[in-house]
Enzyme design. Structure first.
Site, PDB file in Angstrom:
ATOM      1  N   PRO A 229       0.844  -1.209   0.000  1.00 47.73           N
ATOM      2  CA  PRO A 229       0.000   0.000   0.000  1.00 47.73           C
ATOM      3  C   PRO A 229       0.878   1.258   0.000  1.00 47.73           C
ATOM      4  CG  PRO A 229       0.042  -0.976   2.189  1.00 47.73           C
ATOM      5  CD  PRO A 229       0.822  -1.903   1.305  1.00 47.73           C
ATOM      6  N   ASP A 404       5.686   2.450   2.401  1.00 45.01           N
ATOM      7  CA  ASP A 404       4.829   1.288   2.649  1.00 45.01           C
ATOM      8  C   ASP A 404       4.017   1.588   3.910  1.00 45.01           C
ATOM      9  OD1 ASP A 404       3.655  -1.134   3.304  1.00 45.01           O
ATOM     10  OD2 ASP A 404       5.451  -2.333   2.895  1.00 45.01           O
ATOM     11  N   HIS A 405       2.693   1.771   3.754  1.00 46.78           N
ATOM     12  CA  HIS A 405       1.848   2.184   4.885  1.00 46.78           C
ATOM     13  C   HIS A 405       1.745   1.091   5.953  1.00 46.78           C
ATOM     14  CE1 HIS A 405      -0.694   4.884   6.932  1.00 46.78           C
ATOM     15  NE2 HIS A 405      -1.255   5.450   5.894  1.00 46.78           N
ATOM     16  N   ARG A 406       2.108  -0.135   5.622  1.00 39.57           N
ATOM     17  CA  ARG A 406       2.106  -1.198   6.631  1.00 39.57           C
ATOM     18  C   ARG A 406       3.239  -1.004   7.628  1.00 39.57           C
ATOM     19  NH1 ARG A 406       2.592  -6.152   2.537  1.00 39.57           N
ATOM     20  NH2 ARG A 406       4.337  -4.792   1.970  1.00 39.57           N
ATOM     21  N   VAL A 407       4.297  -0.322   7.187  1.00 34.61           N
ATOM     22  CA  VAL A 407       5.504  -0.151   7.993  1.00 34.61           C
ATOM     23  C   VAL A 407       5.592   1.235   8.605  1.00 34.61           C
ATOM     24  CG1 VAL A 407       8.041  -0.296   7.969  1.00 34.61           C
ATOM     25  CG2 VAL A 407       6.699  -1.800   6.485  1.00 34.61           C
TER      26      VAL A 407
END
Length: 432
Positions: A229, A404-407
């Site tokens: 994402p 990376d929006h997860r990170v």
């Protein structure tokens, strides 16, 4: 006993390779560490070393052969006195998929497999050198698990074994299964080739088959855009102070043959920013985040037919001149595909600089498992309003951080990008 020499996996993404050149011929005697062949992987041309001693009985794959699958037989190694014609070793259509560890590392770096007793009377497969060392040390080969092809016991296995432990020690706990070698995800092909070709049946075109590097790039970037994402943070940075400081340093370093580039300062600024904002020094690991302590910065280098991202390890601890020299060396060897896998694997963060090609700004695609990548544009003259409210001309460079929006969340990414800008607009602080 005749032994198959298997096509090695020389990089985590390698599924097949090209056997570029044989450096031995049938009948040659080889020992552990001798270079057998040059193999082209998806990224580089690398040397393949023997892990055992013997005689090259038969070469199964001719040099120049492309698309050789990992773990498929490429040659036959014989023991002294053995006849190649009498051996029953033949090429296999489907090679075993179990072990894809780098062969040349087996002798010096791989941990020996835990000893597991073999059934009574079971045949023990070991190299002549391993048998000789075992006899000298009084070691029972039946109590050793081999790390060579198909479980064959090689020198490193025997040297790591302890005579006293081979017969009296309790069975070791089962080892944790080794993580499977990272393979490239299936590439999304879109429309079938034949369908696309029909669309251009009445037009002249040249069909270009994908080489290993192009296949990997296509697969990894497809994976990145489909699974990561992305979001993007954009900022401008004024370079006039940096450019004046760089000119002064280069004049002082002229006698040492050192010439710093703007990119060297960008690498250092990002490495320091990763220390200032350590939560951004992170990678995505499937079901968790790994936060790194050192600043290992990858830098994209364009080569013919693709690109490399060599990694400058511990960049925060290195001087500007050291980073400059290392980057020049890595870029030079990248262009000739002479980088070793450890030189282009790893890092949590990457830089892609198209400013020298006149690109004002662009959005870069994150290279998994990195948490972010900085796209750097050209420095151009623009009118800006200074602190006194006056309109002046300044050299301004545009940067875009793909995240990376997860990170990394938005506010955290913005904090990191501000730290990069602070370093670039106050370059003398990077020397402290």
């Amino acid at each position: 006993m005749a032994t198959q020499i298997l096509m090695p996996a020389l990089s985590p993404t390698m599924e097949e390779g090209t056997l570029a050149k044989w450096l031995v011929k049938e009948g040659d005697t080889v020992k552990s560490g001798d270079i057998l062949a040059e193999i082209e992987t998806d990224k580089a041309t690398m040397e393949f070393e023997a892990v055992d001693e013997g005689i090259i009985g038969k070469i199964l794959i001719t040099e120049g052969t492309a698309g050789v699958k990992v773990n498929s037989p490429i040659a036959v190694l014989l023991e002294e006195g053995e006849d190649a014609a009498a051996s029953d070793v033949t090429p296999q259509k489907d090679a075993a998929k179990a072990q894809t560890a780098k062969p040349e590392a087996a002798e010096v770096t791989a941990a020996p497999a835990p000893a597991t007793a073999k059934p009574a009377g079971a045949r023990v497969f070991a190299s002549p050198l391993a048998r000789r060392i075992a006899a000298e040390k009084g070691i029972d080969l039946a109590q050793i698990s081999g790390s060579g092809p198909h479980g064959r016991i090689v020198k490193a296995d025997v040297e790591a074994a302890k005579p006293a432990a081979t017969s009296t020690a309790a069975p070791a706990a089962a080892p944790a299964p080794a993580p499977a070698a990272t393979s490239a995800p299936a590439m999304a092909t879109g429309a079938l080739a034949e369908t696309v070709k029909k669309m251009f049946a009445d037009r002249d075109y040249t069909e270009v088959p994908l080489d290993g590097m192009r296949k990997i790039i296509a697969a990894r970037l497809t994976e990145a855009k489909q699974t990561i994402p992305h979001f993007y943070l954009r900022r401008d940075v004024q370079l006039d102070t940096l450019m004046a400081f760089r000119a002064t340093l280069n004049k002082q370093l002229e006698g040492r043959g050192v010439k710093l580039s703007i990119n060297d300062f960008i690498i250092k600024a990002c490495a320091n920013a990763l220390q200032t904002v350590p939560d951004c020094n992170a990678v995505w690991a499937g079901d968790r985040i790994l936060k790194l302590k050192p600043s290992d910065v990858a830098v994209a280098v364009a080569i013919e037919g693709g690109l490399f991202t060599p990694v400058l390890r511990d960049a925060h601890q290195k001087s500007l001149s050291a980073l400059s020299a290392e980057m020049k060396d890595l870029a030079t060897r990248a262009k000739t595909r002479k980088l070793a896998p450890h030189e282009y694997q790893g890092g949590s963060f990457a830089i892609s600089n198209l400013g020298m090609m006149g690109i004002d700004n662009f959005d870069a695609v994150i290279n998994p498992p990195h948490g972010s990548i900085l796209a750097v544009g050209a420095g151009v003259k623009r009118p800006v309003v200074n602190a006194a409210g006056e309109i002046v001309v300044a050299t301004v460079m545009s940067m875009t951080l793909s995240v990376d929006h997860r990170v990394i969340d938005g506010a955290l990414g913005a904090t990191f990008l501000q730290a990069v800008i602070d370093n670039l607009e106050n370059p003398m602080a990077m020397l402290a």
